[in-house]
Each structure stands twice: as C-alpha cells, then as structure tokens.
Design an enzyme around this catalytic site. Structure first.
Site, mmCIF file in Angstrom:
data_model
loop_
_atom_site.group_PDB
_atom_site.id
_atom_site.type_symbol
_atom_site.label_atom_id
_atom_site.label_comp_id
_atom_site.label_asym_id
_atom_site.label_seq_id
_atom_site.Cartn_x
_atom_site.Cartn_y
_atom_site.Cartn_z
ATOM 1 N N HIS A 121 0.725 -1.241 0.052
ATOM 2 C CA HIS A 121 -0.030 0.103 -0.034
ATOM 3 C C HIS A 121 0.982 1.311 0.056
ATOM 4 C CE1 HIS A 121 -2.927 2.829 1.810
ATOM 5 N NE2 HIS A 121 -3.660 2.340 1.389
ATOM 6 N N ASP A 199 3.156 -4.700 8.197
ATOM 7 C CA ASP A 199 2.031 -4.008 8.035
ATOM 8 C C ASP A 199 0.662 -4.980 8.222
ATOM 9 O OD1 ASP A 199 -0.433 -2.766 7.000
ATOM 10 O OD2 ASP A 199 0.445 -2.173 5.338
ATOM 11 N N GLN A 202 -4.264 -5.454 6.812
ATOM 12 C CA GLN A 202 -5.408 -6.544 6.400
ATOM 13 C C GLN A 202 -5.476 -7.963 6.684
ATOM 14 O OE1 GLN A 202 -7.782 -5.482 4.088
ATOM 15 N NE2 GLN A 202 -6.887 -3.387 4.032
ATOM 16 N N LYS A 225 -10.746 -1.367 10.290
ATOM 17 C CA LYS A 225 -10.885 -2.445 9.658
ATOM 18 C C LYS A 225 -11.233 -3.782 10.277
ATOM 19 C CE LYS A 225 -7.520 -0.715 6.208
ATOM 20 N NZ LYS A 225 -8.208 -0.194 5.507
ATOM 21 N N CYS A 364 -4.847 2.360 -3.766
ATOM 22 C CA CYS A 364 -3.583 3.062 -3.123
ATOM 23 C C CYS A 364 -2.476 2.181 -3.380
ATOM 24 C CB CYS A 364 -3.955 3.392 -1.557
ATOM 25 S SG CYS A 364 -4.799 4.949 -1.421
#
Length: 406
Positions: A121, A199, A202, A225, A364
């Site tokens: 991202h 990261d 997700q 999220k 993104c």
C-alpha cells in the site's frame, strides 16, 4: 456455534436499503461496519465517562484511564505481545508506519538500504521514500510474478549489512494475497541486522496474530478494519527497540521532565503517545476485540475463507472476468476486471445502483496496477457478517454490468 444471522443482527447498518435494494456491503478492506457492542462502548464513554486520561485525580478521569488501559491489555493479549507497554495507540496503520520511519531516521545513513515489496500500500512506500530522501538511503523492492507472488530469491541476493529496514505487509489490500512473512523474517534475521516492520492492516481482521512467534520488531494495524471506530490503531514494538528510538510527536503526556533547557521522555508506552488520545475510540477498540473473540477468530477465518472460495467460483463462471492473484494464497479479497470494460468505476457505479458496495480504482497500490498494466480493479472484500447469498447477488450484478457496458 457460529450463528451468522445473530452476528448480522449486531450490525444495524446492514438493515438499510441503498437505492431501494438491501445493502450488500463488500468494501470491508477499506473499512468494516461496527457492531452494537462497539457502538455502545463508544457512546457510553461520551455519555457517562468523558474525561481525559492519566492526568486527573477525579473519578471520571480515573475510570477513563482504567478503561483505556484495559483496552491496551486486550490488544496485548490479542496479538500476544510480551508486555502491555509495547502496545502504542495510534490513529491507524499509516500513522504507525510514519512514526517508525521518522523515529528510525537517526539509525539510517547514506548508502544504507531499505527493502519493501511490490505488493505494498502507498502507506508502506511513501514513508520509506521520505526517509531515503532525508538520509540518502536506497529503497529496494522485492519483485512479484504474474500471480502476485513475491519472489523471495531477491532477498537472498540483496540482504546484507547495508540492509537496515525490511517492511512488508502480511496481506495485500489490493489482491488479498497472503505473503510468506515467516520466510521473509527468517531470511532477514539470517542475513542482516535490519529492523523488521510488518503491516498487519489486512491480516488482523482475518487471522490470529502472534507477534512474539513472528519475531518482528514492529507490527502495525488499524482498528477500523476490524470492527472498531475510525481513527484508532496500534503500533506494537519490541521493548528493547522502542527504548532505543526517538519519539515521533512531542508535547504533553510523553515527557518525564520538561524545562526550557532540556526535556526527558516518559517511559513506555507514553513516550510515543503525545497529546490527548482518542480515548473513546481506544476503549471501543477493546470492545471490538471482545466481539471478535466471542465469535472465535478461527470461526471468522473459516467463514471468510469459505466466502472467498465461493466468490471466486461464482465470478469465474462469468465469461471474460479476470481475477488478479487467482492462483495465489489469499484471504478476504477478490479483485477483478471484465474484459472489454475499460474503467472499473463504471462497474462499481452499476453495482451501487443495485445496493452493492465494492471498491474500485487502484486501491492506493499504483505499482501493482502498473505491473498488470491496468488503471484499477473492482475489489470485493469480506467480513464475518457477509453471506453466500450476497455473493450470488454480486455475481448477478456483475453480469448485469457486463451486459450494460459491453
């Protein structure tokens, strides 16, 4: 038991109609909807407890402090951090990554190397580019193949004593691809002394996280999220690393002593939490963790993986539909285009008229789109409250869009 209908009843927004149709919400990779326990937690703070934390001796301040620190402990358990003070409250993944990139400035010099992947991202690209611009370091990128699979042989050839940071996502937001971070971390540890940043924006909504087993130095994710309010997030860092690096923000709460001549910083975690925090949101983040654990994270993962398998099967029945990363290990996301339909947003607008919320565009992740030589994709992404019937509605909507746009 996994009771899908009872789960759906806890999300008031799902009962509304969009353009006269029942809402089918499939934009969960952008943000998830919020269940009643989370909404109630947020409202209770502002109607019964509203006060600043760590700064007052009065009752409301003490209660607010206790509830926010309890939420921190819930996060600690949720990701299996060793210590509660390794959990830093942020506004989200992007702030966490920027915090790390800024705080590591003094550790990076000209000629050093930072490795990311082609699947990142923008929030895991731009902060490292900015760090390279500040220091003269070089940004290097793990390539991917046509399936979206990272080519880890690149690490064998490029990890060295020059490598100071390796930062990758655990799951791609654009394609849903699950990256082999265990291999990436093992290779990095064996061939360099680099800081490892993961990261998890997700991955946290879809699978169990164990940062100690993972052996990363930093792990960042967003609350919104995973059923918590927007403006909430977490930066996990190993204690010994957090103690070494400089804070990102300066101001109240993060000081031990402050004079015009010199300031000394507070102990962890407050060293990195300058200013008034999002107290109500942070407390509600704890409520979101309770919600997920009451369902069972394995139950969530099983349901969402079944949704993904079913969605891929139904969509591939449509002639001329291409799924990106189709053959890779994925979770939570199916990203596709229709042959002969040049603009993904046209498909998205037709689906919206049918009450179906998906995301279109480059997500993104422009380097990924450039790799496939496309402007964007249609992305359907799943959460615990989605149903197989909703996927049938999606497939029928895509067929209608194809007829209208071909």
């Amino acid at each position: 038991m996994f009771d899908l209908q009872n789960i759906r009843k806890q999300f008031p927004i799902l009962s509304q109609k969009i353009n006269g149709k029942d809402l089918v919400y499939l934009d969960n990779a952008a943000t998830s909807q919020k269940p009643v326990p989370v909404l109630d937690s947020w409202q209770k703070y502002y109607t019964e407890t509203n006060a600043n934390v760590h700064r007052g001796i009065h009752t409301l301040s003490q209660i607010a402090t206790e509830e926010m620190e309890l939420s921190r402990q819930k996060v600690q358990k949720f990701i299996n951090a060793k210590n509660h003070f390794e959990v830093i409250f942020t506004k989200g993944t992007t702030e966490g990554l920027n915090l790390i990139a800024y705080s590591l400035t003094n550790w990076i010099k000209a000629g050093d190397e930072i490795i990311i992947s082609h699947l990142e991202h923008h929030s895991n690209i731009v902060p490292w580019q900015m760090l390279c611009e500040r220091t003269g370091a070089k940004l290097k990128v793990i390539p991917m193949d046509e399936n979206g699979t990272l080519q880890l042989d690149y690490l064998d050839d490029n990890l060295s004593e020059k490598t100071k940071i390796v930062s990758v996502n655990q799951v791609s937001n654009a394609l849903g691809i699950v990256n082999p971070i265990e291999q990436i971390i093992a290779k990095t540890r064996a061939n360099s002394n680099a800081f490892i940043v993961i990261d998890g924006a997700q991955s946290v909504p879809h699978q169990k996280i164990d940062v100690q087993k993972m052996d990363c130095d930093f792990f960042v994710f967003s609350g919104h999220k995973m059923y918590a309010p927007m403006g909430t997030g977490i930066l996990y860092g190993k204690e010994e690393v957090l103690k070494k690096i400089q804070p990102f923000h300066g101001g109240g709460e993060m000081i031990a002593t402050c004079t015009f001549e010199k300031t000394t910083y507070a102990d962890l975690p407050f060293k990195f939490e300058a200013g008034t925090p999002n107290v109500g949101g942070n407390i509600a983040l704890g409520a979101a963790i309770d919600f997920m654990e009451n369902i069972g994270q394995q139950n969530i993962q099983n349901h969402e993986n079944a949704l993904l398998d079913y969605a891929q099967k139904k969509l591939l029945e449509i002639d001329g539909l291409k799924i990106y990363g189709e053959k890779a290990v994925r979770t939570g996301v199916v990203s596709f285009n229709l042959e002969g339909v040049g603009i993904s947003s046209d498909v998205g607008m037709i689906l919206d008229k049918l009450g179906i919320a998906v995301r279109t565009g480059h997500h993104c992740t422009q380097p990924i789109m450039n790799f496939f030589n496309i402007a964007g994709t249609v992305r359907a992404s799943f959460a615990v409250y989605n149903t197989f019937e909703e996927i049938d509605i999606l497939a029928d909507g895509v067929r209608k869009a194809q007829r209208m746009l071909s």
